[in-house]
Design a protein around this motif. Structure first.
Motif, PDB file in Angstrom:
ATOM      1  N   PHE A   7      -7.213 -18.405 -16.855  1.00 10.88           N
ATOM      2  CA  PHE A   7      -7.740 -17.074 -17.147  1.00 10.88           C
ATOM      3  C   PHE A   7      -7.789 -16.236 -15.871  1.00 10.88           C
ATOM      4  CE2 PHE A   7     -11.369 -14.166 -17.611  1.00 10.88           C
ATOM      5  CZ  PHE A   7     -10.896 -13.408 -18.660  1.00 10.88           C
ATOM      6  N   ASP A   8      -8.261 -16.812 -14.778  1.00 14.34           N
ATOM      7  CA  ASP A   8      -8.329 -16.095 -13.501  1.00 14.34           C
ATOM      8  C   ASP A   8      -6.938 -15.734 -12.993  1.00 14.34           C
ATOM      9  OD1 ASP A   8     -11.066 -16.152 -13.485  1.00 14.34           O
ATOM     10  OD2 ASP A   8     -11.197 -17.975 -12.243  1.00 14.34           O
ATOM     11  N   ALA A   9      -5.979 -16.604 -13.188  1.00 17.06           N
ATOM     12  CA  ALA A   9      -4.610 -16.333 -12.738  1.00 17.06           C
ATOM     13  C   ALA A   9      -4.017 -15.167 -13.523  1.00 17.06           C
ATOM     14  CB  ALA A   9      -3.751 -17.584 -12.898  1.00 17.06           C
ATOM     15  N   LYS A  10      -4.255 -15.132 -14.844  1.00 15.92           N
ATOM     16  CA  LYS A  10      -3.750 -14.024 -15.657  1.00 15.92           C
ATOM     17  C   LYS A  10      -4.428 -12.709 -15.288  1.00 15.92           C
ATOM     18  CE  LYS A  10      -2.189 -16.567 -19.665  1.00 15.92           C
ATOM     19  NZ  LYS A  10      -2.345 -16.784 -21.098  1.00 15.92           N
ATOM     20  N   ARG A  11      -5.719 -12.778 -15.013  1.00 14.26           N
ATOM     21  CA  ARG A  11      -6.465 -11.591 -14.616  1.00 14.26           C
ATOM     22  C   ARG A  11      -5.941 -11.068 -13.277  1.00 14.26           C
ATOM     23  NH1 ARG A  11     -12.789 -11.799 -13.786  1.00 14.26           N
ATOM     24  NH2 ARG A  11     -12.889 -11.589 -16.023  1.00 14.26           N
ATOM     25  N   ALA A  12      -5.688 -11.961 -12.327  1.00 18.20           N
ATOM     26  CA  ALA A  12      -5.170 -11.562 -11.017  1.00 18.20           C
ATOM     27  C   ALA A  12      -3.772 -10.961 -11.162  1.00 18.20           C
ATOM     28  CB  ALA A  12      -5.146 -12.758 -10.081  1.00 18.20           C
ATOM     29  N   GLU A  13      -2.941 -11.551 -12.034  1.00 17.73           N
ATOM     30  CA  GLU A  13      -1.582 -11.037 -12.249  1.00 17.73           C
ATOM     31  C   GLU A  13      -1.628  -9.645 -12.881  1.00 17.73           C
ATOM     32  OE1 GLU A  13       2.000 -12.226 -15.171  1.00 17.73           O
ATOM     33  OE2 GLU A  13       1.204 -13.868 -13.944  1.00 17.73           O
ATOM     34  N   LYS A  14      -2.528  -9.477 -13.842  1.00 20.19           N
ATOM     35  CA  LYS A  14      -2.679  -8.190 -14.495  1.00 20.19           C
ATOM     36  C   LYS A  14      -3.220  -7.149 -13.507  1.00 20.19           C
ATOM     37  CE  LYS A  14      -4.265  -6.241 -18.805  1.00 20.19           C
ATOM     38  NZ  LYS A  14      -4.977  -6.475 -20.031  1.00 20.19           N
ATOM     39  N   SER A  15      -4.116  -7.547 -12.624  1.00 24.27           N
ATOM     40  CA  SER A  15      -4.682  -6.661 -11.620  1.00 24.27           C
ATOM     41  C   SER A  15      -3.596  -6.182 -10.655  1.00 24.27           C
ATOM     42  CB  SER A  15      -5.795  -7.380 -10.862  1.00 24.27           C
ATOM     43  OG  SER A  15      -6.255  -6.578  -9.806  1.00 24.27           O
ATOM     44  N   VAL A  16      -2.704  -7.091 -10.244  1.00 27.46           N
ATOM     45  CA  VAL A  16      -1.611  -6.720  -9.351  1.00 27.46           C
ATOM     46  C   VAL A  16      -0.669  -5.750 -10.062  1.00 27.46           C
ATOM     47  CG1 VAL A  16       0.440  -7.608  -8.166  1.00 27.46           C
ATOM     48  CG2 VAL A  16      -1.741  -8.808  -7.955  1.00 27.46           C
ATOM     49  N   SER A  17      -0.388  -5.996 -11.337  1.00 26.99           N
ATOM     50  CA  SER A  17       0.487  -5.131 -12.126  1.00 26.99           C
ATOM     51  C   SER A  17      -0.127  -3.737 -12.267  1.00 26.99           C
ATOM     52  CB  SER A  17       0.719  -5.747 -13.495  1.00 26.99           C
ATOM     53  OG  SER A  17       1.470  -4.889 -14.306  1.00 26.99           O
ATOM     54  N   ASN A  18      -1.417  -3.661 -12.549  1.00 29.54           N
ATOM     55  CA  ASN A  18      -2.106  -2.368 -12.665  1.00 29.54           C
ATOM     56  C   ASN A  18      -2.112  -1.625 -11.332  1.00 29.54           C
ATOM     57  OD1 ASN A  18      -2.624  -2.712 -15.363  1.00 29.54           O
ATOM     58  ND2 ASN A  18      -4.713  -3.473 -15.074  1.00 29.54           N
ATOM     59  N   ARG A  19      -2.268  -2.356 -10.250  1.00 28.01           N
ATOM     60  CA  ARG A  19      -2.282  -1.756  -8.929  1.00 28.01           C
ATOM     61  C   ARG A  19      -0.910  -1.141  -8.626  1.00 28.01           C
ATOM     62  NH1 ARG A  19      -4.027  -5.973  -5.484  1.00 28.01           N
ATOM     63  NH2 ARG A  19      -6.023  -5.721  -6.526  1.00 28.01           N
ATOM     64  N   ARG A  20       0.162  -1.851  -8.975  1.00 24.43           N
ATOM     65  CA  ARG A  20       1.521  -1.325  -8.751  1.00 24.43           C
ATOM     66  C   ARG A  20       1.758  -0.062  -9.561  1.00 24.43           C
ATOM     67  NH1 ARG A  20       4.545  -7.052  -9.153  1.00 24.43           N
ATOM     68  NH2 ARG A  20       4.104  -7.762  -7.030  1.00 24.43           N
ATOM     69  N   ILE A  21       1.327  -0.075 -10.809  1.00 25.54           N
ATOM     70  CA  ILE A  21       1.479   1.116 -11.654  1.00 25.54           C
ATOM     71  C   ILE A  21       0.712   2.292 -11.057  1.00 25.54           C
ATOM     72  CG2 ILE A  21       0.893   2.104 -13.910  1.00 25.54           C
ATOM     73  CD1 ILE A  21       1.554  -0.653 -15.117  1.00 25.54           C
ATOM     74  N   ALA A  22      -0.501   2.029 -10.573  1.00 30.01           N
ATOM     75  CA  ALA A  22      -1.305   3.087  -9.962  1.00 30.01           C
ATOM     76  C   ALA A  22      -0.629   3.632  -8.703  1.00 30.01           C
ATOM     77  CB  ALA A  22      -2.698   2.572  -9.638  1.00 30.01           C
ATOM     78  N   ILE A  23      -0.018   2.772  -7.921  1.00 30.62           N
ATOM     79  CA  ILE A  23       0.674   3.214  -6.699  1.00 30.62           C
ATOM     80  C   ILE A  23       1.891   4.060  -7.055  1.00 30.62           C
ATOM     81  CG2 ILE A  23       2.042   2.394  -4.736  1.00 30.62           C
ATOM     82  CD1 ILE A  23       0.022   0.066  -4.500  1.00 30.62           C
ATOM     83  N   VAL A  24       2.655   3.651  -8.057  1.00 30.75           N
ATOM     84  CA  VAL A  24       3.824   4.422  -8.483  1.00 30.75           C
ATOM     85  C   VAL A  24       3.391   5.787  -9.023  1.00 30.75           C
ATOM     86  CG1 VAL A  24       5.698   4.529 -10.180  1.00 30.75           C
ATOM     87  CG2 VAL A  24       5.281   2.412  -8.916  1.00 30.75           C
ATOM     88  N   ARG A  25       2.362   5.808  -9.866  1.00 30.43           N
ATOM     89  CA  ARG A  25       1.867   7.080 -10.400  1.00 30.43           C
ATOM     90  C   ARG A  25       1.357   7.982  -9.279  1.00 30.43           C
ATOM     91  NH1 ARG A  25      -1.579   5.002 -15.639  1.00 30.43           N
ATOM     92  NH2 ARG A  25       0.226   4.584 -16.965  1.00 30.43           N
ATOM     93  N   GLY A  26       0.634   7.416  -8.358  1.00 28.72           N
ATOM     94  CA  GLY A  26       0.130   8.192  -7.226  1.00 28.72           C
ATOM     95  C   GLY A  26       1.263   8.765  -6.393  1.00 28.72           C
ATOM     96  N   GLY A  27       2.315   7.971  -6.209  1.00 32.24           N
ATOM     97  CA  GLY A  27       3.478   8.454  -5.457  1.00 32.24           C
ATOM     98  C   GLY A  27       4.162   9.618  -6.151  1.00 32.24           C
ATOM     99  N   ILE A  28       4.269   9.545  -7.475  1.00 38.20           N
ATOM    100  CA  ILE A  28       4.886  10.637  -8.237  1.00 38.20           C
ATOM    101  C   ILE A  28       4.044  11.904  -8.134  1.00 38.20           C
ATOM    102  CG2 ILE A  28       5.463  11.414 -10.570  1.00 38.20           C
ATOM    103  CD1 ILE A  28       6.285   8.483 -11.151  1.00 38.20           C
TER     104      ILE A  28
END
Length: 129
Positions: A7-28
């Motif tokens: 569960f913690d591994a999936k949460r960490a993976e999802k957190s990294v994915s959300n962070r990447r999306i936020a960085i891409v959106r912020g860059g745009i």
């Protein structure tokens, strides 16, 4: 306990994915803001008003200089603001103004008009109307 780790591994993976999306959106968003700021700054030194420029409606229009040749051979200047208002650089006012001056002032023989931006110079004789 094994379940907690998965569960913690999936949460960490999802957190990294959300962070990447936020960085891409912020860059745009940042790119858009930078374009909206720096493109107009590049046009600040352009002659005013530039066609389709950001200061197209904010700058004063370069009014044409009007000189009329009278029947006695003398030259007189006319104020274009007394003849028409709301000048725009893309509209050709030269012929209508000359026609107006020739029709309303019998002593006028020819009309000479010039402006700096956009550059144009015209001399029209009243006999052509």
């Amino acid at each position: 306990m094994g379940r907690q780790t998965t569960f913690d591994a999936k949460r960490a993976e999802k957190s990294v994915s959300n962070r990447r999306i936020a960085i891409v959106r912020g860059g745009i968003v940042l790119s858009g803001v930078l374009l909206m700021v720096f493109v107009p700054l590049l046009a600040v030194d352009d002659p005013r008003p530039a066609r389709f420029g950001w200061h197209m409606y904010a700058a004063a229009v370069d009014l044409p200089k009007i000189e009329v040749l009278l029947a006695d051979g003398s030259l007189q200047e006319r104020n274009v603001g007394n003849i028409a208002s709301g000048f725009r650089p893309e509209v050709d006012y030269f012929v209508p103004i000359a026609r107006h001056l020739c029709a309303n002032e019998s002593a006028v023989v020819a009309v000479h008009m010039s402006r700096r931006h956009p550059a144009r110079e015209v001399a029209l004789e009243c006999s052509t109307f």
